[in-house]
Design an enzyme around this catalytic site. Structure first.
Site, mmCIF file in Angstrom:
data_model
loop_
_atom_site.group_PDB
_atom_site.id
_atom_site.type_symbol
_atom_site.label_atom_id
_atom_site.label_comp_id
_atom_site.label_asym_id
_atom_site.label_seq_id
_atom_site.Cartn_x
_atom_site.Cartn_y
_atom_site.Cartn_z
ATOM 1 N N GLY A 54 -16.351 35.734 -22.702
ATOM 2 C CA GLY A 54 -17.646 34.197 -22.664
ATOM 3 C C GLY A 54 -17.079 32.879 -22.511
ATOM 4 C CB CYS A 55 -19.057 29.390 -22.591
ATOM 5 S SG CYS A 55 -19.151 28.228 -21.968
ATOM 6 C CG PHE A 56 -14.663 28.255 -18.476
ATOM 7 C CD1 PHE A 56 -15.831 27.575 -18.786
ATOM 8 C CD2 PHE A 56 -14.027 28.742 -17.155
ATOM 9 C CE1 PHE A 56 -15.842 27.224 -17.871
ATOM 10 C CE2 PHE A 56 -14.544 27.783 -16.422
ATOM 11 C CZ PHE A 56 -15.757 27.383 -16.107
ATOM 12 C CB CYS A 58 -16.305 28.198 -26.223
ATOM 13 S SG CYS A 58 -18.259 28.181 -26.367
ATOM 14 C CE1 TYR A 197 -23.735 27.978 -24.113
ATOM 15 C CE2 TYR A 197 -21.452 26.559 -24.688
ATOM 16 C CZ TYR A 197 -22.310 27.662 -23.843
ATOM 17 O OH TYR A 197 -21.527 28.907 -24.751
#
Length: 221
Positions: A54-56, A58, A197
């Site tokens: 997923g989002c790097f 995170c 976010y």
């Protein structure tokens, strides 16, 4: 009429060309999965490992909270194009996923534990994304550098699948190359704690992981 036929012919030509290019890209992408893995040598006693989840933003923060991890770097891996950018990878056409490079001390934390961190810090059944982030650029991939690492990954993946009674989404790729992301992505969670976010997705994900594996956390996390 001639003009209409000409336009149709041109459209067909470009359509065929695009289909051919897409087919070629798919072949290239598939060949990456069967390539010989590249092993990254130790440097000053430190090893490197590569994960996409997923989002790097995170994932970078999650791994940096783990004992033995010196640094986590955001970037791109698993694709068939050179020098991918954030904008290009977000189209899903480069084959790359947002990934992290983990620089760690193997005397303190093992590759096996890093894989445990990987599965404990995500929804392991979500295909092509994590949470609200959807698309092939957010898919889950674990990269191996040798057969020993591949065996560790496959064993843990199979055990988790059996435990949950369902398919685990993570793909298993031989490591080829990691492309470092643009500077503004590095340490994003740490540098932008008030970003919506980060507050609503990234930090809650980090806290869920920390609650699951408190034994691997650094003293200040």
């Amino acid at each position: 009429m001639k003009k209409t036929l000409l336009l149709l012919a041109i459209a067909t030509l470009f359509s065929c060309k695009n289909t051919a290019q897409s087919s070629e890209n798919n072949k290239t992408q598939e060949s990456i999965k069967t390539a010989t893995p590249i092993e990254v040598p130790l440097k000053n006693g430190m090893a490197k490992a590569y994960f996409a989840s997923g989002c790097f933003w995170c994932v970078e923060a999650i791994y940096e909270s783990v004992k033995g991890v010196e640094e986590s770097i955001s970037g791109y891996a698993g694709g068939h194009t050179k020098n991918p950018t954030y904008e290009a990878s977000n189209t899903g056409r480069t084959g790359h996923a947002e990934a992290v490079e983990i620089i760690y001390n193997p005397d303190i934390v093992s590759f096996s534990t890093l894989v445990d961190v990987y599965f404990a810090s995500q929804n392991p059944t979500q295909v092509n994304g994590q949470g609200p982030d959807r698309g092939s650029q957010y898919r889950s991939i674990i990269f191996y550098q040798n057969q020993e690492q591949k065996q560790i990954i496959e064993t843990k993946k199979a055990a988790l699948s059996k435990k949950l009674g369902t398919t685990i989404a993570a793909e298993v790729y031989p490591f080829q190359k990691f492309w470092i992301a643009e500077d503004y992505h590095q340490n994003y969670e740490k540098l932008h704690p008030n970003n919506s976010y980060i507050k609503n997705v990234s930090i809650p994900r980090l806290k869920r992981f920390q609650a699951k594996m408190p034994e691997v956390l650094k003293a200040n996390h």
